[in-house]
Design a protein around this motif. Structure first.
Motif, PDB file in Angstrom:
ATOM      1  N   ASP A 278      63.254 -77.905  -2.822  1.00  0.00           N
ATOM      2  CA  ASP A 278      62.199 -77.484  -1.906  1.00  0.00           C
ATOM      3  C   ASP A 278      61.642 -78.659  -1.108  1.00  0.00           C
ATOM      4  OD1 ASP A 278      62.422 -74.894  -2.754  1.00  0.00           O
ATOM      5  OD2 ASP A 278      60.763 -74.995  -4.178  1.00  0.00           O
ATOM      6  N   LEU A 279      61.233 -78.350   0.113  1.00  0.00           N
ATOM      7  CA  LEU A 279      60.596 -79.336   0.975  1.00  0.00           C
ATOM      8  C   LEU A 279      59.136 -78.950   1.188  1.00  0.00           C
ATOM      9  CD1 LEU A 279      63.427 -79.804   3.632  1.00  0.00           C
ATOM     10  CD2 LEU A 279      62.801 -81.383   1.797  1.00  0.00           C
ATOM     11  N   HIS A 280      58.320 -79.934   1.496  1.00  0.00           N
ATOM     12  CA  HIS A 280      56.896 -79.722   1.712  1.00  0.00           C
ATOM     13  C   HIS A 280      56.541 -80.299   3.085  1.00  0.00           C
ATOM     14  CE1 HIS A 280      52.897 -78.709   0.535  1.00  0.00           C
ATOM     15  NE2 HIS A 280      52.456 -79.947   0.402  1.00  0.00           N
ATOM     16  N   VAL A 281      55.639 -79.639   3.793  1.00  0.00           N
ATOM     17  CA  VAL A 281      55.271 -80.121   5.125  1.00  0.00           C
ATOM     18  C   VAL A 281      53.763 -80.319   5.213  1.00  0.00           C
ATOM     19  CG1 VAL A 281      57.225 -78.899   6.166  1.00  0.00           C
ATOM     20  CG2 VAL A 281      54.968 -77.855   6.207  1.00  0.00           C
ATOM     21  N   GLY A 282      53.373 -81.147   6.158  1.00  0.00           N
ATOM     22  CA  GLY A 282      51.962 -81.409   6.383  1.00  0.00           C
ATOM     23  C   GLY A 282      51.726 -81.863   7.807  1.00  0.00           C
ATOM     24  N   ILE A 283      50.465 -81.995   8.177  1.00  0.00           N
ATOM     25  CA  ILE A 283      50.042 -82.453   9.502  1.00  0.00           C
ATOM     26  C   ILE A 283      49.111 -83.645   9.323  1.00  0.00           C
ATOM     27  CG2 ILE A 283      48.856 -81.859  11.650  1.00  0.00           C
ATOM     28  CD1 ILE A 283      51.202 -80.113  11.449  1.00  0.00           C
ATOM     29  N   THR A 284      49.360 -84.723  10.051  1.00  0.00           N
ATOM     30  CA  THR A 284      48.473 -85.882   9.933  1.00  0.00           C
ATOM     31  C   THR A 284      47.347 -85.830  10.952  1.00  0.00           C
ATOM     32  OG1 THR A 284      49.956 -87.157  11.369  1.00  0.00           O
ATOM     33  CG2 THR A 284      50.196 -87.473   9.006  1.00  0.00           C
ATOM     34  N   ASN A 285      46.209 -86.408  10.562  1.00  0.00           N
ATOM     35  CA  ASN A 285      45.151 -86.614  11.540  1.00  0.00           C
ATOM     36  C   ASN A 285      45.382 -87.962  12.221  1.00  0.00           C
ATOM     37  OD1 ASN A 285      44.205 -88.621   9.798  1.00  0.00           O
ATOM     38  ND2 ASN A 285      42.320 -87.551   9.239  1.00  0.00           N
ATOM     39  N   SER A 286      44.417 -88.428  12.971  1.00  0.00           N
ATOM     40  CA  SER A 286      44.614 -89.663  13.744  1.00  0.00           C
ATOM     41  C   SER A 286      44.666 -90.907  12.867  1.00  0.00           C
ATOM     42  CB  SER A 286      43.510 -89.806  14.804  1.00  0.00           C
ATOM     43  OG  SER A 286      42.240 -89.893  14.167  1.00  0.00           O
ATOM     44  N   ASN A 287      44.251 -90.772  11.586  1.00  0.00           N
ATOM     45  CA  ASN A 287      44.261 -91.917  10.672  1.00  0.00           C
ATOM     46  C   ASN A 287      45.384 -91.842   9.641  1.00  0.00           C
ATOM     47  OD1 ASN A 287      41.867 -93.185  11.747  1.00  0.00           O
ATOM     48  ND2 ASN A 287      40.706 -91.518  10.808  1.00  0.00           N
ATOM     49  N   GLY A 288      46.297 -90.889   9.806  1.00  0.00           N
ATOM     50  CA  GLY A 288      47.416 -90.777   8.885  1.00  0.00           C
ATOM     51  C   GLY A 288      47.114 -90.037   7.597  1.00  0.00           C
TER      52      GLY A 288
ATOM     53  N   GLY B 206      45.366 -74.864  -2.549  1.00  0.00           N
ATOM     54  CA  GLY B 206      44.570 -74.901  -1.330  1.00  0.00           C
ATOM     55  C   GLY B 206      44.932 -76.078  -0.444  1.00  0.00           C
ATOM     56  N   ILE B 207      43.978 -76.498   0.390  1.00  0.00           N
ATOM     57  CA  ILE B 207      44.204 -77.591   1.333  1.00  0.00           C
ATOM     58  C   ILE B 207      44.013 -78.945   0.648  1.00  0.00           C
ATOM     59  CG2 ILE B 207      43.314 -78.734   3.407  1.00  0.00           C
ATOM     60  CD1 ILE B 207      44.885 -76.283   4.083  1.00  0.00           C
ATOM     61  N   HIS B 208      44.949 -79.844   0.920  1.00  0.00           N
ATOM     62  CA  HIS B 208      44.839 -81.217   0.426  1.00  0.00           C
ATOM     63  C   HIS B 208      44.745 -82.161   1.621  1.00  0.00           C
ATOM     64  CE1 HIS B 208      46.049 -80.171  -3.749  1.00  0.00           C
ATOM     65  NE2 HIS B 208      46.714 -79.204  -3.127  1.00  0.00           N
ATOM     66  N   ARG B 209      44.022 -83.233   1.435  1.00  0.00           N
ATOM     67  CA  ARG B 209      43.938 -84.284   2.455  1.00  0.00           C
ATOM     68  C   ARG B 209      44.442 -85.568   1.797  1.00  0.00           C
ATOM     69  NH1 ARG B 209      40.098 -80.629   2.508  1.00  0.00           N
ATOM     70  NH2 ARG B 209      39.330 -79.718   4.478  1.00  0.00           N
ATOM     71  N   ALA B 210      45.734 -85.800   1.907  1.00  0.00           N
ATOM     72  CA  ALA B 210      46.392 -86.866   1.143  1.00  0.00           C
ATOM     73  C   ALA B 210      46.410 -88.186   1.902  1.00  0.00           C
ATOM     74  CB  ALA B 210      47.821 -86.447   0.802  1.00  0.00           C
ATOM     75  N   GLU B 211      46.020 -89.234   1.199  1.00  0.00           N
ATOM     76  CA  GLU B 211      46.078 -90.585   1.770  1.00  0.00           C
ATOM     77  C   GLU B 211      47.250 -91.386   1.209  1.00  0.00           C
ATOM     78  OE1 GLU B 211      42.336 -92.596   1.694  1.00  0.00           O
ATOM     79  OE2 GLU B 211      41.200 -90.805   2.225  1.00  0.00           O
ATOM     80  N   THR B 212      47.936 -90.824   0.222  1.00  0.00           N
ATOM     81  CA  THR B 212      49.141 -91.435  -0.336  1.00  0.00           C
ATOM     82  C   THR B 212      50.137 -90.324  -0.660  1.00  0.00           C
ATOM     83  OG1 THR B 212      48.333 -91.298  -2.624  1.00  0.00           O
ATOM     84  CG2 THR B 212      47.846 -93.332  -1.406  1.00  0.00           C
ATOM     85  N   GLY B 213      51.381 -90.736  -0.925  1.00  0.00           N
ATOM     86  CA  GLY B 213      52.393 -89.771  -1.350  1.00  0.00           C
ATOM     87  C   GLY B 213      53.360 -89.333  -0.274  1.00  0.00           C
TER      88      GLY B 213
END
Length: 212
Positions: free
Chosen positions: A76-86, A95-102
């Motif tokens: 399986d693959l996982h997708v996400g969207i970055t904000n302006s700070n990565g 639910g929603i995660h806001r990941a700074e690593t990984g």
């Protein structure tokens, strides 16, 4: 995460992939030094990016592990969207995660052009507001029909709608943006796996006679 470079040398009507340029052609045994420009080693560009250094992008990575760490092409693959700070906004059964690593080794697809100044300024606000919507609460998650891809594409379409542009279907977005990148990644992963097991990987060039 540092990747060992993959080099390509062209000789004997073949592409010879390696980690270190060999003194002699592994196919014919002749010296490569002085064999001309095609025999000069060329470093292949990696298709993977450090996701937290890719602002305002669509990211794709294996759900477990990394592309170069044993990915078999079927997991399986996982997708996400970055904000302006990565920071990577992504959705799963929690639910929603806001990941700074990984997300250090990803396929990255930029979503905002440099000239789209207004969108550059609003991106973080739009992403945060979209992500706190009830649609992305944990209990709404459904593996096949309401998942990380659904979330990412829904956000992209909300931005397109706000810009007065046509929305994109999942198949359209996948075919236009994702598949070209995953094809490149697949070839690179194959080379990486071959060179993990062997010193060289030789691929004959099509429609070309061998010349030593």
């Amino acid at each position: 995460m540092a990747e060992a470079a993959i080099l390509r040398v062209r000789h004997c009507g073949a592409d010879i992939f390696c980690r270190r340029p060999p003194p002699r052609c592994p196919a014919c045994g002749r010296p490569l030094r002085g064999a001309g420009l095609p025999a000069a080693p060329v470093r292949l560009p990696s298709p993977f990016r450090h996701g937290h250094r890719q602002p305002r992008a669509f990211l794709l990575r294996p759900t477990a592990g990394t592309f170069l760490g044993g990915y078999d092409g079927r997991s399986d693959l996982h997708v996400g969207i970055t904000n302006s700070n990565g920071v990577v906004y992504n959705y799963n059964e929690e639910g929603i995660h806001r990941a700074e690593t990984g997300w250090e080794q990803c396929i990255s697809i930029p979503l905002v052009q440099p000239e789209e100044f207004g969108l550059l300024q609003q991106w973080d606000k739009l992403l945060e507001e979209f992500s706190v919507g009830e649609a992305w609460l944990p209990h709404r998650y459904e593996e096949h029909d309401h998942n990380c891809y659904t979330y990412a594409l829904a956000f992209i379409n909300s931005v397109l709608t706000a810009q007065g542009k046509r929305q994109m279907s999942k198949s359209e977005f996948t075919e236009k943006f994702v598949i070209p990148q995953t094809k490149k990644a697949s070839k690179y992963i194959t080379l990486h796996q071959e060179l993990t097991a062997n010193d060289f990987y030789i691929v004959p060039l099509p429609h070309q006679e061998k010349q030593c």
